[in-house]
Every structure is written in structure tokens, then in C-alpha cells.
Design a protein around this motif. Structure first.
Motif, PDB file in Angstrom:
ATOM      1  N   CYS A  94      -2.994  -2.128   5.434  1.00 21.50           N
ATOM      2  CA  CYS A  94      -3.105  -1.174   6.540  1.00 21.50           C
ATOM      3  C   CYS A  94      -2.202  -1.636   7.688  1.00 21.50           C
ATOM      4  CB  CYS A  94      -4.561  -1.058   6.999  1.00 21.50           C
ATOM      5  SG  CYS A  94      -5.146  -2.495   7.897  1.00 21.50           S
ATOM      6  N   GLY A 151      -9.764  -3.851   3.230  1.00 21.46           N
ATOM      7  CA  GLY A 151     -10.508  -2.864   2.444  1.00 21.46           C
ATOM      8  C   GLY A 151     -10.453  -1.432   2.956  1.00 21.46           C
ATOM      9  N   THR A 152      -9.909  -1.212   4.146  1.00 21.43           N
ATOM     10  CA  THR A 152      -9.865   0.159   4.659  1.00 21.43           C
ATOM     11  C   THR A 152      -8.970   1.055   3.784  1.00 21.43           C
ATOM     12  OG1 THR A 152      -9.420   1.573   6.563  1.00 21.43           O
ATOM     13  CG2 THR A 152      -7.938  -0.278   6.259  1.00 21.43           C
ATOM     14  N   THR A 153      -9.323   2.330   3.735  1.00 21.88           N
ATOM     15  CA  THR A 153      -8.483   3.264   2.976  1.00 21.88           C
ATOM     16  C   THR A 153      -7.681   4.160   3.930  1.00 21.88           C
ATOM     17  OG1 THR A 153     -10.380   4.758   2.845  1.00 21.88           O
ATOM     18  CG2 THR A 153      -9.998   3.334   0.949  1.00 21.88           C
ATOM     19  N   GLU A 154      -7.763   3.856   5.232  1.00 29.55           N
ATOM     20  CA  GLU A 154      -7.051   4.638   6.261  1.00 29.55           C
ATOM     21  C   GLU A 154      -5.769   3.905   6.684  1.00 29.55           C
ATOM     22  OE1 GLU A 154      -8.468   7.564   7.750  1.00 29.55           O
ATOM     23  OE2 GLU A 154      -9.884   7.364   6.084  1.00 29.55           O
ATOM     24  N   GLY A 157      -6.804   0.702  -1.515  1.00 30.21           N
ATOM     25  CA  GLY A 157      -7.109   0.427  -0.115  1.00 30.21           C
ATOM     26  C   GLY A 157      -6.374  -0.827   0.313  1.00 30.21           C
ATOM     27  N   CYS A 158      -6.538  -1.170   1.597  1.00 27.79           N
ATOM     28  CA  CYS A 158      -5.882  -2.388   2.100  1.00 27.79           C
ATOM     29  C   CYS A 158      -6.442  -3.618   1.371  1.00 27.79           C
ATOM     30  CB  CYS A 158      -6.119  -2.507   3.601  1.00 27.79           C
ATOM     31  SG  CYS A 158      -5.480  -4.036   4.298  1.00 27.79           S
ATOM     32  N   LEU A 183      -2.651   3.340   5.467  1.00 25.62           N
ATOM     33  CA  LEU A 183      -2.035   2.361   4.570  1.00 25.62           C
ATOM     34  C   LEU A 183      -0.521   2.486   4.684  1.00 25.62           C
ATOM     35  CD1 LEU A 183      -4.456   2.977   1.575  1.00 25.62           C
ATOM     36  CD2 LEU A 183      -4.551   1.119   3.261  1.00 25.62           C
TER      37      LEU A 183
END
Ligand SMILES: [Zn+2]
Length: 244
Positions: free
Chosen positions: A180, A163-166, A158-159, A168
Motif C-alpha cells: 500500500c 494487509g490492507t486491500t485499499e 492485499g498489502c 495498493l
């Protein structure tokens, strides 16, 4: 330098330079002592038994006698010469990057058998590499594994910033992994855009054993991105200055 008894160890020759008329200064990555410098005396004389066995990338059994400030090589036996690395310029250049990585990541006289094993496997893979993709996988894969044994594991799940996993889409060596789109925009200089394929390739280099890394399963563009990310990580952890 610990004690004054001779040391017998396996070693990979990672550097060699002339010293005076007949001697050579060699850099060895040894199983027992990590990176060491040693003088090989008289090796440039035609009948030297030691000289021909201390070529760059050779894997040897070596006997080292500790002196006041530097070791002297008193015996060498070849285990594998890895001659194929020295025979072709493209392999030699790639091998030089491994030597540089060893000098950058490992301080002198610090034993690290895991690093030694990675290095030997990497040089063996390089010796058998034929195309540009195979050479790149051998060198970049080895550099990534050397980073891992030193505890430098890039965060690819993740970022690293939020922390986002969208979404990237970026990479930062100083940040230690993937970013991200939002965090890439606000990140420090030195970060750059990467694609899913590049991230996937770096993920493979991190998680697959060296022997199983196969360039035919990687997109060339992704492999080039992974190479760039690995080099940036190496430069960051080795404390080198890099260009854009
Ligand atoms: Zn983010």
C-alpha cells in the motif's frame, strides 16, 4: 550422480558451449533428472548424427551415460526442434532469459516434472510468438509459472506488509508482493510504484494457463510493469544482484 546405468529421458536443450576441438558441453533440462550438464562427443564433426539435434531450445529424447563427474550423451532423437526460436534474434534473446531463469531457479539433478512441462510449454509459446507483446507474455508468463512451481507465489490480494486491500500502489520482491502507499513509503530500497493495470497483468500471468495468456487483453504499460515485477522476483529468488 545416482547409479551407473544409462538414463533415457526427454530433455530441453537450455545451453551449449564448445569443448575442445570437436566436443560440446550441453546443459539439459530433463524430465527425469532436472537440470544436468553433459558432454556430447564429436558433435562438431561434419557427419555427427548427434550434433544437429542438440541445438538450443530443441526438445529431444536423450540417452545419457553417467560418468565419474558428468554425463555423456550417447543418443539423441528430436521430438520438436522449435527452430522458430533460433531463427529470429528477438525470440532467441527472449529464450535466453528462460535459460537463465532455469539456471537460477533449479539446482542440478533435482527432478521436477512440473517445471519441465512449464518450460516446454513456454518454449512452444515463444516459438509461435510474433509481436513484442506475444514474446513478452510468453517469457514473463513462463518465468512466473517457474516461480510458482518452486513455491514462490507473489501475494497480490492485499498489502504484504499490513494487509490492507485499499490503495495498493507498490511492489517489493523481497517483501513478496504488493504494497500500500503507506508501506511503500517506509519499505526498503528496491521497491517501486505500480499501477492497477500492472497488478492485474501480473495476476493474469499467475492465474491463467500459459496457453490462454493473451497480450491483446493487456495494456502494454501494464505488461511492462508485470515484466519488471516478475524479473525482480526471479532475481530475488535466484539470489542475483539487481539494479534499480
Ligand atoms: Zn501496507
Amino acid at each position: 550422480m545416482a547409479g551407473f546405468r544409462s538414463i533415457k529421458t526427454q530433455a530441453l536443450v537450455v545451453g551449449t558451449m564448445r569443448l575442445g576441438e570437436a566436443d560440446r558441453l550441453v546443459t539439459l533440462y530433463t524430465r527425469e533428472r532436472g537440470r544436468v550438464s553433459a558432454v556430447a562427443k564429436g558433435v562438431r564433426r561434419p557427419l555427427s548424427r548427434i550434433g544437429g539435434r542438440l541445438e538450443p531450445f530443441s526438445l529431444v529424447h536423450v540417452l545419457l551415460h553417467p560418468g565419474r563427474s558428468i554425463y555423456t550423451v550417447t543418443g539423441v532423437d528430436t521430438i520438436r526442434s522449435f527452430q522458430a526460436v533460433r531463427e529470429e534474434l528477438f525470440r532467441l534473446e527472449a529464450g535466453a532469459q528462460l535459460c537463465e531463469a532455469v539456471r537460477g531457479l533449479f539446482t542440478e539433478e533435482e527432478a521436477n516434472p512440473a517445471a519441465f512441462n512449464v518450460l516446454v510449454r513456454g518454449v512452444a509459446k515463444l516459438a509461435g510468438a510474433s509481436g513484442a507483446g506475444e514474446v513478452s507474455v510468453a517469457v514473463t508468463g513462463t518465468i512466473v509459472k517457474l516461480l510458482l512451481v518452486q513455491g514462490f507465489v507473489p501475494d497480490l490480494a492485499g498489502c504484504v506488509a499490513c494487509g490492507t486491500t485499499e490503495g495498493l500502489v507498490g511492489f517489493g520482491a523481497e517483501e513478496g508482493g504488493i504494497l500500500c502507499s503507506h508501506c511503500l513509503e517506509t519499505a526498503a530500497v528496491g521497491c517501486f510504484a505500480v499501477t492497477d493495470e500492472g497488478i492485474r497483468c501480473l495476476h493474469d500471468l499467475v492465474s491463467c494457463p500459459l496457453a490462454e495468456l493473451d497480450p491483446s487483453r493487456m495494456e502494454e504499460s501494464g505488461l511492462r510493469e508485470a515484466e519488471r515485477m516478475a524479473r525482480r522476483l526471479l532475481a530475488h529468488y535466484a539470489g542475483w544482484q539487481t539494479g534499480p
